[in-house]
Design an enzyme around this catalytic site. Structure first.
Site, mmCIF file in Angstrom:
data_model
loop_
_atom_site.group_PDB
_atom_site.id
_atom_site.type_symbol
_atom_site.label_atom_id
_atom_site.label_comp_id
_atom_site.label_asym_id
_atom_site.label_seq_id
_atom_site.Cartn_x
_atom_site.Cartn_y
_atom_site.Cartn_z
ATOM 1 N N GLY A 170 -34.442 -74.553 53.407
ATOM 2 C CA GLY A 170 -35.110 -73.712 52.454
ATOM 3 C C GLY A 170 -34.789 -72.216 53.000
ATOM 4 N N MET B 271 -32.983 -69.320 55.772
ATOM 5 C CA MET B 271 -31.724 -68.954 56.092
ATOM 6 C C MET B 271 -31.510 -69.592 57.519
ATOM 7 S SD MET B 271 -29.872 -65.557 57.489
ATOM 8 C CE MET B 271 -29.850 -66.161 59.116
ATOM 9 N N ARG C 258 -33.966 -80.809 70.143
ATOM 10 C CA ARG C 258 -35.093 -81.170 69.298
ATOM 11 C C ARG C 258 -35.066 -82.601 69.104
ATOM 12 N NH1 ARG C 258 -33.116 -79.295 63.291
ATOM 13 N NH2 ARG C 258 -31.344 -80.598 63.279
ATOM 14 N N HIS D 8 -52.249 -98.716 37.612
ATOM 15 C CA HIS D 8 -52.976 -100.218 37.909
ATOM 16 C C HIS D 8 -51.854 -101.119 38.811
ATOM 17 C CE1 HIS D 8 -54.164 -104.478 37.275
ATOM 18 N NE2 HIS D 8 -55.278 -104.043 37.525
ATOM 19 N N ARG E 125 -64.618 -108.086 47.312
ATOM 20 C CA ARG E 125 -64.825 -107.513 45.781
ATOM 21 C C ARG E 125 -65.206 -109.124 45.030
ATOM 22 N NH1 ARG E 125 -60.778 -103.541 46.758
ATOM 23 N NH2 ARG E 125 -61.735 -101.307 46.115
ATOM 24 N N ARG F 59 -69.655 -108.170 48.728
ATOM 25 C CA ARG F 59 -70.229 -107.020 47.740
ATOM 26 C C ARG F 59 -70.807 -107.886 46.430
ATOM 27 N NH1 ARG F 59 -66.940 -102.002 45.613
ATOM 28 N NH2 ARG F 59 -65.986 -103.501 44.237
ATOM 29 N N GLU G 85 -70.993 -94.535 47.726
ATOM 30 C CA GLU G 85 -69.985 -94.080 46.793
ATOM 31 C C GLU G 85 -70.405 -93.156 45.661
ATOM 32 O OE1 GLU G 85 -68.238 -97.652 45.096
ATOM 33 O OE2 GLU G 85 -70.312 -98.630 45.085
ATOM 34 N N GLY H 9 -67.543 -95.908 49.955
ATOM 35 C CA GLY H 9 -66.605 -96.143 48.831
ATOM 36 C C GLY H 9 -66.005 -95.072 48.526
ATOM 37 N N THR H 10 -64.934 -94.630 49.101
ATOM 38 C CA THR H 10 -64.371 -93.475 48.965
ATOM 39 C C THR H 10 -63.488 -93.463 47.543
ATOM 40 O OG1 THR H 10 -62.574 -94.182 50.324
ATOM 41 C CG2 THR H 10 -64.557 -92.450 51.201
ATOM 42 N N ASN H 11 -63.303 -94.574 46.757
ATOM 43 C CA ASN H 11 -62.706 -94.516 45.755
ATOM 44 C C ASN H 11 -63.379 -93.893 44.779
ATOM 45 O OD1 ASN H 11 -60.591 -95.880 46.882
ATOM 46 N ND2 ASN H 11 -61.241 -97.747 46.040
ATOM 47 N N ASP H 12 -64.520 -94.390 44.389
ATOM 48 C CA ASP H 12 -65.581 -93.736 43.412
ATOM 49 C C ASP H 12 -66.130 -92.260 43.940
ATOM 50 O OD1 ASP H 12 -65.724 -95.607 41.330
ATOM 51 O OD2 ASP H 12 -66.645 -97.039 42.685
ATOM 52 N N CYS I 289 -64.458 -98.400 53.162
ATOM 53 C CA CYS I 289 -63.782 -99.400 52.477
ATOM 54 C C CYS I 289 -62.961 -98.835 51.382
ATOM 55 C CB CYS I 289 -64.562 -100.561 52.319
ATOM 56 S SG CYS I 289 -65.655 -99.991 50.788
ATOM 57 N N TYR J 52 -66.416 -98.510 61.994
ATOM 58 C CA TYR J 52 -64.919 -99.170 61.643
ATOM 59 C C TYR J 52 -64.448 -98.839 60.363
ATOM 60 C CZ TYR J 52 -67.604 -101.569 57.882
ATOM 61 O OH TYR J 52 -68.468 -101.738 56.590
HETATM 62 C C1 PEP Z 1 -64.686 -97.495 46.302
HETATM 63 O O1 PEP Z 1 -65.247 -97.111 45.485
HETATM 64 O O2 PEP Z 1 -64.229 -97.060 47.260
HETATM 65 C C2 PEP Z 1 -64.813 -99.090 46.541
HETATM 66 C C3 PEP Z 1 -64.373 -99.519 47.785
HETATM 67 O O3 PEP Z 1 -65.232 -99.889 45.627
HETATM 68 P P1 PEP Z 1 -64.190 -100.084 44.237
HETATM 69 O O4 PEP Z 1 -62.701 -99.494 44.622
HETATM 70 O O5 PEP Z 1 -64.014 -101.667 44.068
HETATM 71 O O6 PEP Z 1 -64.682 -99.539 43.170
HETATM 72 MG MG MG Z 2 -66.483 -98.382 44.217
#
Ligand code: PEP
Ligand code: MG
Length: 895
Positions: free
Chosen positions: A105, A107, A351, A467, A573, A629, A757, A778-781, A843, A863
């Site tokens: 990108g 020269m 390199r 999904h 789960r 859980r 979470e 619970g890092t998704n939520d 998780c 962990y």
């Molecule tokens: C989360 O929220 O990160 C989690 C692990 O729970 P779920 O994905 O089932 O909501």
């Molecule tokens: Mg969750």
């Protein structure tokens, strides 16, 4: 006085490889090679600080730069015995950009700079006219293109017309006089397009090229590339000015590129190509077919063109030795550019070479075994994500591909099987031992059983976070999503694309690594989990501090997790266990029951099934920790969607379908993310939590009785926001433990913890820790409830927001201190403050993201837990994070 310019050449250099930030990658390596005594054409580097100054001061240079460049040019002249602009011994130079990391990108290169109407004659006198004028016209074209902004098609058209006029077909048919005439035409084109003559003064040429390099730092392409790769603008680029050497001075000259090891297999053998009588760009331009470097490679390729080893043995053996020196020095596989000018070898660039995942693994392990690097260095050398390519069956590279369509490469690996269009069919067919590919427009939670049964999943709608994509990655199954050119007709049970129609039962192959969908079965290559892979993992396990667990609930996932080296289950789960056909009816019965008695009746049917699930998990995990859980999602996710399903449940419960329909409507959760779900279900319907806890304790007791070993389940409460919620649910669990203890004559051993979470839970972590023996983030939520999104993407984000009114949080953003990670850090500190020995893990999907794993190491989590197929990636990433944490930051970079 600030130093803006660094010289190199003749066995010495003012810079070194450590000065990458100041000299750019290319400049730092040129300096390093010169100091090593390698034959590098002399030259000098203008530092990245000049670039920074340029942009900070209205595109002007530091006052003393002109003098420092003139001085450096004199040094290069002294080293080459030539003079810039001289009419008998002219110095010609190349001018190249060079940032810290290679950056398409920007020269790239101007070659042959310093040529003009006089110096071209000197070049002709030293070599021949044809070579001299060919070089001059290449220079005008490149310079006009990258410095003056004249479109190259002007020149290309002129050459084509010229050849037509003379009846030539190949460039090689043009004589010196022909090229001289074209040079005259080229100069006319430049003047016409630019309104000024082509610059004849070499100094003007040089400053024009230097300016173009600095300007190229801010071209839209470069800006985009930086944004995509997270390179900060503040880096700036360096400029490398280097004496020209010519690979096109006749049959004793050549040019080529080489990798010190094979970049696709990792084999320890020099690999590369070259061309006789050619300049660098000819090798990549593909006009002539390059030849093999070594005799071994020539034999393997069956080429009848001589290898460099045969054609120029002295230069070849010199080059080979240099490659060995470079590899030993840099302790990594190198990608080297070289030129041979009238028999004399020059190294133009080195390199670290790009490589496939397979090659990366082999090279790291081989180099450690050759004692070129330590096992720890080998662990640091492999990109954890590149292992993904190795953990799944892949299509044999030699196999023929009959392409039907292409979608997104949503989950890696490849699989073949019969087309099925419904999850039930997938389950039935796989029950009969058939291999099937589940083809859907898109998938939803009710399709899970079919996805489990299928070898791979193909959807025609949805992206990388649909999904289908998320679930397939979690299951480690190949998935192609959003293949929009393929049309699915559920009624006719056909799939059509580009005029071809395939029906149910036809065989297709899905390649989740490339997004391709192929007709028929294709030869596959199986993953190799022992050998080099096993070795590297062994070293990684010795180096890491954090434990790695897997998110798994089915026996198959648990087995896979163990085979990939998981040290426990970090998240089971339980809701996933209720979607199977024989269970969903009892589950629905439980949910739709109007009172506690009704619920208890249904729960009694579910208890033995749930207990059997846990027995299987405990048996497979043999003494390793298993975190289970309690039920998490809003209940409406389990409810019947069709009249038929509703009728089934009504029959089982002996009630009117209409009454059931009313209850289902009432249960529909208005706020599925934060509403009546998680621990709040257990509070409203204590019998659900009690039954689940009982199933866990009975299963543990059964397995203990069977194996004689203690099973210590970790029971996890989801979506807690306040400590009161947790203490309420904890007392239900304790009640069940007490009851089972009485019945079995031995109190169960277990711990109770919670998911963190919700932002509120993170902030309340000190209070919550009073009642929790562990936290699992619970890092998704947490990402979604914190509106975590990648900062770089705010424009797309705002566009989506404006268009839809929804602020989309990105669950796949890497977690760090200045985002969602800050909440994790706060919760870690507060949690440990209240309970110093609290066990901490993660998780969410991020538990398998190498960069996030680095962050988890920094804040001292115990962990990480991720999907089974991510376990090896997480083991390697955790090892790298631990090793980096122990390296003195003063060891790297020039500060
Ligand atoms: C989360 O929220 O990160 C989690 C692990 O729970 P779920 O994905 O089932 O909501
Ligand atoms: Mg969750």
């Amino acid at each position: 006085m600030a130093k803006w310019v660094y010289n190199f050449g003749d066995g010495e250099a003012e810079g070194s490889a450590e000065m990458r930030n100041l000299l750019g990658g290319k400049g730092a390596n040129l300096a390093e090679m010169a100091s090593l005594g390698l034959p590098v054409p002399p030259g000098f580097t203008l530092t990245t600080e000049v670039c920074t100054h340029f942009y900070a001061n209205d595109r002007t240079y530091p006052d003393d730069l002109t003098e420092q460049v003139a001085e450096a040019l004199r040094e290069t002249e002294r080293r080459t015995g030539r003079k810039f602009g001289d009419e008998t011994m002219p110095l010609l130079v190349s001018v190249r950009s060079g940032a810290r990391a290679s950056m398409p990108g920007m020269m790239d290169t101007v070659l042959n700079l310093g040529l003009n109407d006089q110096t071209v004659e000197a070049l002709a006198a030293g070599a021949d006219k044809r070579f001299a004028y060919d070089s001059y016209r290449r220079f005008i074209q490149m310079y006009a293109d990258v410095v003056l902004g004249v479109d190259v098609h002007n020149f290309e058209e002129r050459i084509e017309d010229f050849k037509d006029e003379r009846g030539y077909t190949l460039d090689t048919e043009l004589s010196g006089e022909d090229w001289a005439e074209l040079v005259r035409d080229y100069k006319v084109i430049v003047e016409r397009e630019r309104g000024a003559p082509f610059p004849q003064d070499p100094d003007d040429q040089l400053w024009g090229a230097i300016g173009a390099v600095f300007e190229s730092w801010m071209t839209p392409r470069a800006v985009t590339y930086r944004r995509l790769h997270n390179f900060p603008e503040s880096w700036g680029t360096a400029v490398n000015v280097q004496a020209m050497v010519f690979g096109n001075m006749g049959d004793t000259s050549a040019t080529g590129v080489a990798f010190t090891r094979n970049p696709s297999t990792g084999e320890n053998a020099l690999y590369g190509e070259y061309l006789i009588n050619a300049q660098g760009e000819d090798v990549v331009a593909g006009i002539r077919t390059p030849r093999d470097l070594t005799e071994a490679a020539r034999n393997a390729s069956g080429s009848d063109q001589p290898s460099l080893e045969k054609a120029m043995p002295d230069a070849f053996w010199g080059f080979r030795t240099i490659c060995e020196t470079l590899e030993r020095h840099y302790r990594d596989m190198q990608d080297v550019e070289f030129t041979i000018e009238r028999g004399k070898l020059w190294i133009l660039q080195t390199r670290s070479g790009k490589r496939t995942g397979r090659a990366a693994l082999k090279i790291a392990v081989d180099m450690a075994e050759e004692e070129l690097i330590t096992p720890d260095q080998a662990v640091l050398m492999v990109d954890p994500m590149s292992l993904d390519q190795l953990l799944h069956p892949t299509i044999d590279p030699g196999a023929k591909r009959d392409l039907i369509g292409t979608g997104l490469p949503a989950s890696p690996g490849a699989a073949s099987g019969e087309i099925v269009f419904s999850p039930d069919e997938a389950e039935n067919a796989s029950g009969q031992g058939k291999k099937v590919i589940l083809v859907r427009v898109e998938t939803s939670p009710e399709d899970i059983h079919g996805m489990h049964a299928a070898e791979a999943i193909l959807t025609t709608r949805g992206g990388m976070t649909s999904h289908a994509a998320v679930v397939a990655r979690g299951m480690g199954k190949p998935c192609v999503s959003g293949a929009g050119t393929i049309k699915v007709d559920y009624q006719k049970e056909t799939l059509s694309a580009g005029g071809r129609v395939l029906k149910k039962g036809d065989i297709i192959t899905v390649d989740g690594g490339t997004g391709q969908v192929l007709a028929g079965a294709v030869a596959m290559r199986q993953p190799e989990l022992s050998g080099d892979f096993g070795r590297l993992m062994e070293w990684a396990d010795q180096a890491r501090r954090m434990r790695v667990r897997a998110n798994a609930e089915t026996p198959a996932d648990a087995e896979a997790a163990r085979s990939f080296g998981a040290e426990g289950i970090g998240l089971c789960r339980t809701e996933h266990m209720f979607f199977q056909e024989e269970r969903i009816v009892a589950m629905r019965e439980m949910i739709l029951a109007g009172d506690e008695i009704g619920r208890r009746t249904a729960l009694a049917k579910l208890l033995p099934m749930q207990r059997a699930d846990f027995v299987a998990l405990f048996e497979i995990m043999k003494g390793l920790p298993v975190t289970i859980r309690l039920l998490d999602p809003p209940l409406h996710e389990f409810l019947p969607n069709t009249d038929e399903e509703l009728a089934d449940v009504a029959k089982a419960m002996n009630v009117e379908p209409e009454k059931l329909r009313e209850r289902a409507l009432a249960l529909h959760e208005f706020n599925p993310m934060l509403g009546h779900r998680g621990c709040r279900l257990a509070i409203s319907y204590p019998e659900i939590a009690e039954t689940q806890a009982r199933a866990i304790f009975e299963a543990a007791a059964d397995v203990e009785a069977e194996t004689g070993e203690t099973v210590e389940p970790e029971i996890m409460v989801p979506l807690v926001a306040t400590v009161t919620e947790l203490t309420r649910v904890r007392s239900l669990i304790e009640k069940a433990a007490h009851a089972v203890g009485e019945e079995r004559g031995k109190p169960p051993t277990y711990t109770v913890g919670t998911m963190i979470e919700l932002p509120r839970a993170a902030l309340q972590a000190d209070a919550i820790a009073e009642s929790a023996e562990f936290f699992s983030f619970g890092t998704n939520d947490l990402t979604q409830t914190t509106f975590g999104f990648s900062r770089d993407d705010t424009s797309t984000l705002l566009a989506t927001y404006t268009a839809t009114g929804i602020l989309p949080a990105d669950p796949f953003v890497t977690l760090d201190r200045d985002g969602v990670g800050e909440l994790i850090q706060i919760a870690t500190e507060r949690g440990r403050g209240a309970r110093p020995d609290i066990k901490l893990g993660i998780c969410g999907e991020h538990g398998g993201d190498p960069a996030t794993i680095g962050f988890c190491e920094e804040i001292g989590l115990d962990y990480v837990s991720c999907s089974p197929f991510r376990v090896p990636i997480a083991r390697l990433a955790a090892a790298q994070a631990a090793l980096r944490a122990h390296t003195d930051p003063g060891d790297a970079g020039d500060g």
